[in-house]
Enzyme design. Structure first.
Site, PDB file in Angstrom:
ATOM      1  CG  ASN A 151      -2.280   1.231  -5.716  1.00 57.50           C
ATOM      2  OD1 ASN A 151      -1.279   1.267  -6.218  1.00 57.50           O
ATOM      3  ND2 ASN A 151      -2.632   2.294  -4.910  1.00 57.50           N
ATOM      4  CB  SER A 199      -4.408  -7.754   0.068  1.00 52.73           C
ATOM      5  OG  SER A 199      -5.137  -7.412   1.310  1.00 52.73           O
ATOM      6  CB  ALA A 200      -8.300 -11.808   1.729  1.00 56.39           C
ATOM      7  CB  CYS A 324      -2.752   3.785   1.739  1.00 53.29           C
ATOM      8  SG  CYS A 324      -3.087   2.188   1.062  1.00 53.29           S
TER       9      CYS A 324
HETATM   10  N1  PLP Z   1      -0.271  -3.138  -2.481  1.00 56.84           N
HETATM   11  C1  PLP Z   1      -1.448  -2.518  -3.457  1.00 56.84           C
HETATM   12  C2  PLP Z   1      -1.248  -2.445  -5.064  1.00 56.84           C
HETATM   13  C3  PLP Z   1      -2.519  -2.013  -2.912  1.00 56.84           C
HETATM   14  O1  PLP Z   1      -3.418  -1.363  -3.465  1.00 56.84           O
HETATM   15  C4  PLP Z   1      -2.821  -2.268  -1.202  1.00 56.84           C
HETATM   16  C5  PLP Z   1      -3.925  -1.597  -0.624  1.00 56.84           C
HETATM   17  O2  PLP Z   1      -4.406  -0.519  -1.037  1.00 56.84           O
HETATM   18  C6  PLP Z   1      -1.648  -2.802  -0.766  1.00 56.84           C
HETATM   19  C7  PLP Z   1      -0.502  -3.289  -1.508  1.00 56.84           C
HETATM   20  C8  PLP Z   1      -1.825  -3.113   0.831  1.00 56.84           C
HETATM   21  O3  PLP Z   1      -2.442  -4.103   1.016  1.00 56.84           O
HETATM   22  P1  PLP Z   1      -3.362  -4.287   2.462  1.00 56.84           P
HETATM   23  O4  PLP Z   1      -4.259  -3.404   2.674  1.00 56.84           O
HETATM   24  O5  PLP Z   1      -3.662  -5.736   2.549  1.00 56.84           O
HETATM   25  O6  PLP Z   1      -1.952  -4.050   3.269  1.00 56.84           O
END
Ligand code: PLP
Length: 374
Positions: A151, A199-200, A324
């Site tokens: 990400n 994730s939508a 995050c």
């Molecule tokens: N995994 C990855 C690679 C992500 O980029 C993200 C969100 O940034 C997530 C998991 C978490 O997803 P959610 O925001 O739907 O909880």
């Protein structure tokens, strides 16, 4: 007022208009509880079945292999904890050091309970190689969990090879495909994936909804105990509106996949060309094989946080790394895992473009960066 430019599509995306409109009836007239036996539940129940079938088709899965969750974080937690807790032999998990925290913290949680975890290191360009997996997998490995694409830097992993190594040792393969679903073609059967998180809100769907694909026959415990929703694996009244919105957003992205990819790739190319033409010195992280639109740029000796704030003042939203992690001013665990020199890592920003960005926005991003960095 100056128009804001949104270039943080890896953090979240704009809700697809058609998806939004498809959601409305399920929050207004058709508010029935899909799990009830009476007629008022018939339409919501049908909508859930249609959404499940659409989503399954988009990754070449069967509808009963799709379990709705609250998003990527829950799907990752479920895949990792659910498979560990269903294993009385406490066999090992292998993951990578540059996974999203939803995976890393789930692994830390099972480690505390006595399930061993090994963290593979990526190469400098952000790849988990089949050789790295081969070097530590054993017959005592239960699960290999490697993200489909990172990400922060966008690097796409050799999923098919990693999967086949996992299977040759009798292990399951899970992939956090939160950044990839809806943006590149994924065929779970062809790749051999056992579990996949999505994730939508990363593919123009609503926030707070996602799914976990679980291949038929995969041993995994339930995520939430209670009612019998999701065949008893994930209790809780179904969020029909969001599930419908997710399915419509995914269908729309899938039907325009190639066109969206081409558009985003050409915007990406234009940005890099403009930066080169302006003489901005930068290093792009993530190697050759990246998701369309995720551009991690390091500016030697600069402060990524300061660049982000100055771009924000100019009306442009970008990120320093994982969304995050925006409160964490330390060098991100992803850049650390890549062993990027500190002076470059400190000066790193992530620009993530999407199908709604335009060439005129790219001009503005490039000219802002020129003012800030040169
Ligand atoms: N995994 C990855 C690679 C992500 O980029 C993200 C969100 O940034 C997530 C998991 C978490 O997803 P959610 O925001 O739907 O909880």
């Amino acid at each position: 007022m100056k128009r804001l430019i949104y270039a943080d599509n890896a953090a979240t995306t704009k809700l697809d208009r058609e998806a939004f409109e498809a959601m409305v009836p399920w929050m207004t007239e058709q508010y029935g509880n899909a799990s009830q036996p009476y007629s008022f539940a018939r339409e919501p129940k049908k909508a859930l079945a249609e959404a499940r079938a659409l989503i399954a088709a988009s990754i070449n899965a069967d509808p009963e292999e799709i379990f709705f969750t609250s998003g990527g974080t829950e799907s990752d937690n479920w895949a990792i904890k659910g498979s560990a807790f269903s294993d009385p032999d406490h066999r090992a998990t292998i993951t990578s050091a540059f996974e999203h925290h939803a995976v890393l913290c789930s692994c830390a949680a099972i480690e505390k309970l006595g399930y061993p975890v090994t963290y593979l290191q990526p190469t400098a360009d952000g790849t988990i190689t089949p050789e790295a997996l081969e070097s530590c997998i054993t017959d005592h490995t239960r699960l290999v969990s490697i993200m489909f694409a990172n990400n922060e830097i966008g690097s796409i992993q050799p999923i098919k090879e990693l999967c086949s190594i996992a299977h040759s040792y009798g292990a399951l393969f899970h992939t956090d495909a939160v950044q990839a679903v809806g943006h590149i073609n994924i065929d779970v059967k062809n790749l051999g994936i056992d579990m996949l998180s999505a994730s939508a809100h990363k593919f123009n769907g609503p926030k707070g909804i996602g799914f976990l694909y679980v291949r038929r026959g995969t041993r995994i415990g339930s995520y939430a105990d209670g009612g019998s929703q999701e065949r008893g694996f994930r209790a809780g009244t179904e969020n029909v509106a969001s599930i419908v919105g997710m399915a419509v957003a995914l269908k729309n992205n899938a039907s325009m996949l190639k066109a969206n990819q081409d558009k985003v790739r050409s915007l990406e190319k234009a940005l890099l060309e403009k930066m080169n033409a302006a003489g901005i010195p930068f290093v792009r992280n993530g190697g050759e094989h990246t998701l369309p639109g995720i551009i991690s740029l390091s500016f030697d000796g600069r402060d990524g946080e300061a660049i982000l704030h100055r771009m924000d003042l100019m009306g442009i939203s970008v990120s320093t790394g994982s969304a995050c992690d925006s409160k964490n001013t330390e060098i991100s665990h992803v850049l650390q895992a890549l062993h990027i020199p500190e002076s470059l890592a400190n000066g790193t920003i992530r620009i993530s473009l999407g199908k709604n960005n335009s060439l005129s926005e790219i001009d503005e991003i490039a000219s802002s960066l020129t003012k800030i960095v040169l």
